[in-house]
Design a protein around this motif. Sequence first.
Motif, PDB file in Angstrom:
ATOM      1  N   ASP A 138       0.864  -1.178   0.000  1.00  0.00           N
ATOM      2  CA  ASP A 138       0.000   0.000   0.000  1.00  0.00           C
ATOM      3  C   ASP A 138       0.902   1.231   0.000  1.00  0.00           C
ATOM      4  O   ASP A 138       1.650   1.464   0.958  1.00  0.00           O
ATOM      5  CB  ASP A 138      -0.916  -0.008   1.219  1.00  0.00           C
ATOM      6  N   LEU A 139       0.846   2.007  -1.067  1.00  0.00           N
ATOM      7  CA  LEU A 139       1.713   3.182  -1.186  1.00  0.00           C
ATOM      8  C   LEU A 139       1.465   4.204  -0.080  1.00  0.00           C
ATOM      9  O   LEU A 139       2.365   4.962   0.282  1.00  0.00           O
ATOM     10  CB  LEU A 139       1.533   3.832  -2.560  1.00  0.00           C
ATOM     11  N   ASN A 140       0.258   4.204   0.497  1.00  0.00           N
ATOM     12  CA  ASN A 140      -0.023   5.116   1.616  1.00  0.00           C
ATOM     13  C   ASN A 140       0.940   4.882   2.779  1.00  0.00           C
ATOM     14  O   ASN A 140       1.274   5.822   3.499  1.00  0.00           O
ATOM     15  CB  ASN A 140      -1.465   4.934   2.122  1.00  0.00           C
TER      16      ASN A 140
ATOM     17  N   SER B  62      -2.888  11.412  -3.991  1.00  0.00           N
ATOM     18  CA  SER B  62      -3.221  10.547  -5.124  1.00  0.00           C
ATOM     19  C   SER B  62      -1.905   9.966  -5.627  1.00  0.00           C
ATOM     20  O   SER B  62      -0.837  10.546  -5.432  1.00  0.00           O
ATOM     21  CB  SER B  62      -3.952  11.310  -6.234  1.00  0.00           C
ATOM     22  N   PHE B  63      -1.987   8.795  -6.249  1.00  0.00           N
ATOM     23  CA  PHE B  63      -0.792   8.104  -6.730  1.00  0.00           C
ATOM     24  C   PHE B  63      -0.887   7.932  -8.234  1.00  0.00           C
ATOM     25  O   PHE B  63      -1.958   7.669  -8.786  1.00  0.00           O
ATOM     26  CB  PHE B  63      -0.651   6.750  -6.026  1.00  0.00           C
TER      27      PHE B  63
ATOM     28  N   SER C 153      -6.303   2.409  -6.985  1.00  0.00           N
ATOM     29  CA  SER C 153      -6.062   1.950  -5.616  1.00  0.00           C
ATOM     30  C   SER C 153      -4.637   2.300  -5.234  1.00  0.00           C
ATOM     31  O   SER C 153      -3.736   2.303  -6.085  1.00  0.00           O
ATOM     32  CB  SER C 153      -6.270   0.435  -5.531  1.00  0.00           C
ATOM     33  N   SER C 154      -4.428   2.558  -3.958  1.00  0.00           N
ATOM     34  CA  SER C 154      -3.068   2.850  -3.494  1.00  0.00           C
ATOM     35  C   SER C 154      -2.277   1.558  -3.283  1.00  0.00           C
ATOM     36  O   SER C 154      -1.076   1.600  -3.058  1.00  0.00           O
ATOM     37  CB  SER C 154      -3.106   3.655  -2.199  1.00  0.00           C
ATOM     38  N   THR C 155      -2.936   0.405  -3.374  1.00  0.00           N
ATOM     39  CA  THR C 155      -2.246  -0.880  -3.229  1.00  0.00           C
ATOM     40  C   THR C 155      -1.810  -1.358  -4.609  1.00  0.00           C
ATOM     41  O   THR C 155      -2.631  -1.485  -5.518  1.00  0.00           O
ATOM     42  CB  THR C 155      -3.157  -1.925  -2.563  1.00  0.00           C
TER      43      THR C 155
ATOM     44  N   TYR D 152       6.672   5.182  -8.657  1.00  0.00           N
ATOM     45  CA  TYR D 152       5.345   5.765  -8.575  1.00  0.00           C
ATOM     46  C   TYR D 152       5.514   7.204  -8.134  1.00  0.00           C
ATOM     47  O   TYR D 152       6.561   7.594  -7.599  1.00  0.00           O
ATOM     48  CB  TYR D 152       4.477   5.005  -7.557  1.00  0.00           C
TER      49      TYR D 152
ATOM     50  N   VAL E  71       3.598  10.331  -5.937  1.00  0.00           N
ATOM     51  CA  VAL E  71       2.527  10.744  -5.037  1.00  0.00           C
ATOM     52  C   VAL E  71       2.328  12.247  -5.215  1.00  0.00           C
ATOM     53  O   VAL E  71       3.284  13.011  -5.280  1.00  0.00           O
ATOM     54  CB  VAL E  71       2.819  10.382  -3.561  1.00  0.00           C
TER      55      VAL E  71
END
Length: 168
Positions: free
Chosen positions: A89-91, A103-104, A120-122, A131, A133
């Motif tokens: 999860d990028l979060n 947002s990604f 999705s952030s995953t 990626y 952000v």
Amino acid sequence: AGNAINLASLVTTSAPAASLTFHTSQDDATTGANALVNSTVVPAVNTTYYVRGALTSTCFATASMTVTVVNNPNPIVANGQVCAGGSIDLNTLVTNAGGGTLSFHTTLADAQTGTNPLGSSTVSPASATNYYVRSAVTFNGVTCYGVKEITVSMKAANCGTITVTGPN
């Protein structure tokens, strides 16, 4: 922060023939002294300006306006690792959004324009992947943003877990 704004674009007047001048104090606006040379300003901090609309030297009105400076968010990020076939999860890689909404994106250009965000952030990359952000904040219809790159690399092939069964 750092954007120019034309103060004249913020003023409407019931006397279209009025001559507009802009000032940094109410006293200057009242007397007509020390008018700004240019109505386009780039304030570094929240600043109150005063406008004088005059038909003649004795027939005038003044008003104040505050230009609010919104700083671009500066997200703080870390890089991550994932096993082949795994997800992340990028979060969890953003330690501070800088006050904005995240947002990604898969390209820098998309992150800068705020287009094509990931659904999705995953993510489950098949190989090392960059990626982006975007942290954005909107104030009075103006959006300010900051963009940072996140690299998700692949862990070594032996990143499974060990389970011990039996007596301890």
